[in-house]
Design a protein around this motif. Structure first.
Motif: not given
Length: 184
Positions: A37-49
């Protein structure tokens, strides 16, 4: 959960790395699977329901954070034989397409960049649900998987085994357990 109304979940989210996993499995010596696994990461989501196809995802992974449970193996993976982390410290994913497949199943396609090479990858996702945690954060969860051929990104180091076959398979199984918090 089945046939969840996702309209209420529309918004921007930040991936909670402390409660998420970006992992992989690779066949080793033709006889067993090694997980990491990778223990350091950043991310974002934009959800359009109301229109899942308008949803997006972005992920940046620090390659130096690779953890397979073996310091020697991790060191080799960070070296010039594999990830060349001095030259390419980050792996990125940027979505280009999102699809609702029915029930709780989704598919996201995007550009995965490793070693400066960008190729498309498709990730099958299952929506695990939404909840408000004890701290008042609105969370969503997804579980995903994909298969890639590491050679497509120039990851070709290997050695032949005396008994036939190779030490490290070309096929890599990626797995994702994502918890994301709605931005305030």
């Amino acid at each position: 959960m089945t046939n969840t109304d996702l309209t209420a979940l529309t918004g921007d989210y930040t991936i909670d790395a402390a409660h998420s996993t970006i992992g992989f499995t690779v066949r080793h010596a033709m006889v067993t699977n090694v997980k990491g696994k990778f223990t350091e990461f950043t991310g974002s989501l934009h959800l359009d329901g109301s229109d899942p196809s308008a949803s997006t995802a972005s992920l940046d992974v620090k390659m130096d954070s690779i953890d397979t449970g073996s310091a020697d193996r991790d060191g080799h993976l960070k070296s010039a034989d594999f990830f060349k982390i001095e030259e390419f410290p980050t792996m990125t994913f940027r979505s280009t397409k999102a699809e609702a497949l029915g029930d709780e199943d989704y598919r996201i396609t995007g550009d995965l960049t490793i070693l400066g090479t960008t190729k498309p990858v498709t990730i099958d996702l299952e929506f695990n649900g939404a909840a408000k945690d004890p701290f008042g954060n609105e969370r969503v969860g997804f579980e995903g998987k994909a298969e890639i051929k590491r050679s497509d990104w120039g990851l070709t180091w290997n050695t032949t085994l005396e008994t036939g076959g190779v030490l490290v398979s070309d096929k890599i199984k990626l797995n994702f357990d994502i918890s994301a918090i709605r931005n305030a």
